[in-house]
Structure formats: C-alpha cells, structure tokens
Design an enzyme around this catalytic site. Structure first.
Site, mmCIF file in Angstrom:
data_model
loop_
_atom_site.group_PDB
_atom_site.id
_atom_site.type_symbol
_atom_site.label_atom_id
_atom_site.label_comp_id
_atom_site.label_asym_id
_atom_site.label_seq_id
_atom_site.Cartn_x
_atom_site.Cartn_y
_atom_site.Cartn_z
ATOM 1 N N GLY A 34 0.830 -1.195 0.000
ATOM 2 C CA GLY A 34 0.000 0.000 0.000
ATOM 3 C C GLY A 34 0.862 1.241 0.000
ATOM 4 O O GLY A 34 2.065 1.180 0.297
ATOM 5 N N ASP B 30 -17.980 -15.039 -21.258
ATOM 6 C CA ASP B 30 -18.473 -14.911 -19.889
ATOM 7 C C ASP B 30 -19.915 -15.390 -19.759
ATOM 8 O O ASP B 30 -20.226 -16.242 -18.926
ATOM 9 C CB ASP B 30 -18.374 -13.456 -19.411
ATOM 10 C CG ASP B 30 -16.965 -12.899 -19.499
ATOM 11 O OD1 ASP B 30 -16.019 -13.713 -19.564
ATOM 12 O OD2 ASP B 30 -16.803 -11.673 -19.516
ATOM 13 N N GLU C 251 4.935 -11.037 -5.895
ATOM 14 C CA GLU C 251 3.876 -11.259 -6.885
ATOM 15 C C GLU C 251 4.205 -10.745 -8.279
ATOM 16 O O GLU C 251 3.522 -11.103 -9.250
ATOM 17 C CB GLU C 251 2.564 -10.626 -6.404
ATOM 18 C CG GLU C 251 2.536 -9.103 -6.402
ATOM 19 C CD GLU C 251 3.089 -8.479 -5.132
ATOM 20 O OE1 GLU C 251 2.780 -7.299 -4.867
ATOM 21 O OE2 GLU C 251 3.836 -9.166 -4.406
ATOM 22 N N LYS D 83 -10.427 -13.431 -16.294
ATOM 23 C CA LYS D 83 -10.811 -13.846 -17.642
ATOM 24 C C LYS D 83 -10.132 -15.141 -18.079
ATOM 25 O O LYS D 83 -10.783 -16.024 -18.652
ATOM 26 C CB LYS D 83 -10.493 -12.729 -18.634
ATOM 27 C CG LYS D 83 -10.782 -13.061 -20.087
ATOM 28 C CD LYS D 83 -12.271 -13.187 -20.369
ATOM 29 C CE LYS D 83 -12.916 -11.829 -20.439
ATOM 30 N NZ LYS D 83 -14.325 -11.910 -20.919
ATOM 31 N N CYS E 255 5.364 -5.928 1.720
ATOM 32 C CA CYS E 255 5.675 -4.507 1.630
ATOM 33 C C CYS E 255 4.999 -3.738 2.775
ATOM 34 O O CYS E 255 5.377 -3.902 3.921
ATOM 35 C CB CYS E 255 5.285 -3.960 0.265
ATOM 36 S SG CYS E 255 6.054 -2.354 -0.102
ATOM 37 N N TYR E 256 3.983 -2.910 2.507
ATOM 38 C CA TYR E 256 3.328 -2.193 3.603
ATOM 39 C C TYR E 256 2.752 -3.177 4.609
ATOM 40 O O TYR E 256 2.821 -2.949 5.832
ATOM 41 C CB TYR E 256 2.213 -1.280 3.081
ATOM 42 C CG TYR E 256 1.452 -0.595 4.198
ATOM 43 C CD1 TYR E 256 1.951 0.557 4.805
ATOM 44 C CD2 TYR E 256 0.250 -1.128 4.676
ATOM 45 C CE1 TYR E 256 1.273 1.162 5.853
ATOM 46 C CE2 TYR E 256 -0.432 -0.522 5.723
ATOM 47 C CZ TYR E 256 0.076 0.617 6.308
ATOM 48 O OH TYR E 256 -0.596 1.218 7.354
ATOM 49 N N HIS F 3 8.279 -7.485 -3.336
ATOM 50 C CA HIS F 3 7.010 -7.906 -3.943
ATOM 51 C C HIS F 3 7.190 -9.248 -4.653
ATOM 52 O O HIS F 3 7.667 -9.300 -5.796
ATOM 53 C CB HIS F 3 6.526 -6.854 -4.946
ATOM 54 C CG HIS F 3 6.012 -5.607 -4.300
ATOM 55 N ND1 HIS F 3 4.707 -5.481 -3.871
ATOM 56 C CD2 HIS F 3 6.627 -4.437 -3.998
ATOM 57 C CE1 HIS F 3 4.536 -4.286 -3.339
ATOM 58 N NE2 HIS F 3 5.689 -3.635 -3.391
#
Length: 517
Positions: free
Chosen positions: A62, A234, A178, A373, A89-90, A176
């Site tokens: 964040g 979808d 990710e 998706k 992180c944050y 990070h």
C-alpha cells in the site's frame, strides 16, 4: 435484490487490501498455485474473516506509511486467529509495527530490481538459490523485527528484508513476490501456501465446476433461472455452467439491443442452436434501447441506462416464465473491482454490477464473480464450449454504445460496425487475434479535414485500440506490424463512408482503460 457469493473452493486464502497497486496480482499468483483466494478490505471485521474459515491471510502492499495518523491498520485480533499471515511490503511493515518491531524512514529508498541475501532458507526461502533478485518499492524499512521473529533475508539497504515467526506462523517480506520482476517470487508464495498454510493446491477448473454446480443446485431448488446471453465467453460459460446444474430450469434470453457487432446477433443464435440444447428466447429490442439513449452523451449515464434496460427486459420475459426467480450473469472479478469497493474507487460502472437498479425483482446468481478472464476461458474449455466462443475477445455489455464517443445513433452505429469488422478481420488475417486481449474500433467525436478524389472532406475519425494483457487489470498497447496498421487504415477509409482518418491509441492501462468510455 440479492447476490450470491459462492465459495468455489474449500481452501480459501484471504487477501487484505491496503490499496496497493499489485493487490490483484497477488490474487493471480495465488491462483496460479492452484489455491482459491478472495480480496477483502483491510478493515473487514475479524469475525467475518473468521467465518469464512481461511487457511491463510495475506496483507497486501500500500502507499501509506505506518506512522501516518490515517494509516490503515488491522485489528490486532487477526494475529490471534491461529491462521498463518504473510505481510507484503506495507503489510510487512504494518505487521512489524503492530507487533513491537521498529519501522523507520529509510536513509536510502529502494525502488526496482534489488539483490536479496537469504540468511535462513528453511522457511519461506526453502529451495530458492541464494542470492536472488527481487522487486522493491518502499521508503520505510523494518529496522528491527518484533520479539519472536527471526530475520531470514536482507539487502544492502534493508536490514530486515524478510522475517518469520514460525511458532505463530507469521511471516513478512519487504519485496514484492507477486511481480514478474521477482523471478523466484512465485516460489516464495508457494512455500507459504503449501508449507505454512498446508493447502493442497487442488483448485482447478474441474473442481470449480463441481463445487459451483453443487451450490447452484442447492440455491435454486425447483425455481427457474433466466440468463442473459450475449455470445461472449463470460455469459456463455455462465449459461452452460448453470444448465449443467439445473437443466431445463434455465431459460437464456438473448437481447438484441442494436449495439452488437456486425452479424453478431445471428451468429450467437446459430451457435447455441447447433451446439447446446438450451432454451433460448430472442428479444429484438433495438428501437427500445436507441430511444432510451437518444441525446445521451455521458459514459456513465449510457452504462446505467443500458444496464437498467437489460434488467427490465429480463423482468418482462421472466413474467412469462412460471417460477422465474433468478437472473444468472457473467460478472467477473475485474468487473467487481472496477465498479468500486471500499478500498477501490469506481473506475466505471459495469452494466451488470454498478448499473443494476436497486428495485429489480430477480435474485442474482454470479457463478464466475471471483474469476479472472483467463480462468473463465479454462472453465469454458472444460465445459466443452466451442473454441470460437472460448477465445472470443471481451466485448462490453453496453456494446458499441461505449465505443461511440458521444450520442449513439443508427448512422453512427452502422459506421462503427463496418470499421470494427475490418479491424477484427485484418487482425485475424495477420494471426494476431489470439495474441491480443482486445482489438477494436472506436468512433471518436472528432472531425478533420482531408482530401478524397481531389475534393476537400471534413469527416469523422476512427480510433484503433489494440491491447495485450494477462488478466484485464492492466494492459499495454499492442505493437501491431506497420503493414497490418496500413491495411486496416486503407480499408476503413476506402470502405466506410464518412471516415477520412484512422489513428492508433498507444495508451496503457493504467492510466487509460481498455475502453474509451
């Protein structure tokens, strides 16, 4: 109105969002590990989190500093749930701060690629080569870990790049894991999920289908369900999934709102008549929608009008079906996020999220609500949908109405349809269709001077938009070959009346969005 919130898996990882730019990416990486997860606001009540029975909790990054008066914090009770927690992180700094560690402003901020030195490789870093490269983005640092924690990694500028309290199962990393710039980040996350949270990682398209079918049957009972079918992956996936659960209790309604691409209405009808034994009602509502949109130029107003009109059509058709109680929709996770949450501003109201009227009579079933998706495509393929549907590029519910900047009229729709068909056909011809997330035309409210046949013209402009993306949350403009761009431009100007200029949108998302409206 009520919406379903199914649990697609028994193993849940709860991600608490502190407003980080990579929060959705954390969710994507967790799912890549075969583990189901959901994103919650950082201030979600602890009891609500406990009630979902998560196997692990991840604090996102964040933009705040833990020392700011308004800095987001979590209830300390979350550390006492007996559930493993990973701070990123944050989230890592917050954990250290709340549990008695020391967090200070860094003398030298770390941004970008950074080398991490592993001190202890028996926890988060098991099996990871030392040192490894990570992605840093922070101004504060944890100078001292809380009591009970060991420091398991550091960098030249960060004395505590990772910390672990294995007895309490509390972990944190400053970097990070990710992002793609941390090549071994997925392994760090997998170590947390498999070795700490003890999840099996068996969330697959097949397991999702099985659990969804069971939940739909339990919720629907003997009632009937209506599904709005557009022909995109979808809504098609939603229709086939619901049909698998309840069979002929489902009636699909295909509303031709006059905002579809060239020949699309007929293609959709033919596809479902040939491939699926699903009840299909065709509704020609073209004049009805155009009348509602007359004089409307604001994008949000368009979306809300179209969303409301869709629901009204469904309710009218539902009144003809005995015991119709539910409306099934192909809402996806990015739709929910972009339509606004407590920690995410409304980017644009999606017609099936923010555009729904408050007084609608049908209850909502959204079996794909927590899927991205690419996950929907995997489920659709597992369900046996034709490849042309599985890989059809995303098309917004409001259709061409939000690809026409300004008022929607029959003439402008016809002009855009022809231009868009040229764009799609040339992209397919060049072998780029599957490489793109989306490729389409936009009719801009811009007229410019040109020369055609030795005569001065003052005509409309077509904007070409082509982007690449992994999950629709971020995107980059596609580097289409010049010869493809040239063919598209030449064909549009020569074949579409009223157009004398074609321009290419080279904006990424963010700061732009996929669509122009």
């Amino acid at each position: 109105m009520s919406a379903s919130n199914p649990r697609p898996a028994e193993e849940l990882i709860a991600i608490l969002d502190f407003g980080g730019q990579y929060t959705q990416l954390i969710a994507r990486r967790v799912r890549e590990c075969g583990v189901y997860c959901e994103i919650f606001p950082y201030d979600e009540p602890v009891e609500k989190i406990r009630s979902r029975g998560p196997r692990g909790i991840i604090f996102s990054g964040g933009p705040a500093s833990v020392y700011e008066p308004s800095a987001p914090q979590v209830d300390l009770a979350i550390y006492g749930l007996g559930v493993p927690v990973l701070g990123i992180c944050y989230g890592f700094q917050l954990m250290a701060y709340q549990l008695g560690g020391q967090v200070v402003a860094a003398e030298r901020r770390e941004y970008g690629r950074t080398e991490v030195q592993i001190i202890d490789n028996s926890g988060l870093f098991a099996g990871i080569s030392n040192p490894f490269v990570c992605w840093m983005s922070h101004g504060d640092v944890v100078e001292k870990a809380p009591e009970g924690f060991i420091v398991s990694a550091l960098t030249a500028g960060t004395p505590v790049a990772a910390m672990e309290n294995r007895s309490e199962r509390l972990y944190g990393v400053q970097f990070h894991p990710e992002v793609a710039h941390t090549p071994k980040g997925i392994d760090v996350l997998r170590n947390f999920l498999r070795n700490v949270c003890r999840v099996s990682g068996t969330w697959t398209p097949q397991s999702f289908i099985e659990s969804s079918v069971r939940e739909i049957r339990e919720r629907v009972g003997n009632s009937r369900v209506i599904c709005g079918l557009s022909g995109g992956v979808d809504s098609s996936c939603t229709a086939v999934l619901v049909h698998k659960a309840i069979g002929d209790q489902l009636t699909c309604i295909f509303v031709d709102h006059g905002l579809l691409r060239l020949g699309e209405a007929e293609k959709v009808r033919q596809t479902f008549e040939r491939h699926f034994n699903i009840r299909l009602v065709y509704v020609d509502a073209q004049e009805r929608f155009l009348k509602r949109l007359k004089g409307i130029t604001d994008p949000e107003a368009k979306r809300k009008i179209i969303g409301e009109e869709f629901v009204r059509v469904f309710e009218e058709e539902a009144s003809k079906i005995t015991d119709a109680k539910f409306l099934a929709q192909g809402t996806l996770y990015p739709d929910v996020i972009e339509s606004g949450t407590r920690n995410a501003a409304t980017i644009k109201s999606h017609h099936n999220v923010g555009g729904l009227p408050d007084d609608m009579q049908l209850e909502i079933i959204e079996p794909l609500r927590y899927l991205f998706k690419d996950e929907v495509r995997a489920v659709a393929a597992e369900l046996g949908l034709p490849e042309e549907i599985v890989w059809r590029q995303p098309f917004p519910g409001p259709g061409l109405a939000i690809r026409i900047v300004g008022e929607v009229t029959k003439d402008r729709l016809e002009r855009l349809r022809k231009a868009d068909d040229i764009v799609v056909s040339e992209i397919k011809r060049a072998g780029w269709y599957r490489k793109l997330w989306m490729g389409f035309a936009i009719l801009a409210p811009i007229r410019s001077v040109g020369v055609m046949g030795d005569q001065r013209t003052y005509l409309d402009t077509i904007v070409l938009r082509a982007v690449t993306s992994e999950d629709g949350m971020t995107a980059d403009w596609a580097r289409l070959p010049y010869e493809v761009l040239e063919r598209i431009s030449n064909r549009i100007i020569n074949e579409v009346d009223g157009i004398n200029r074609v321009v290419y949108d080279i904006s990424s998302k963010p700061p732009a969005t996929m669509e122009w409206e």
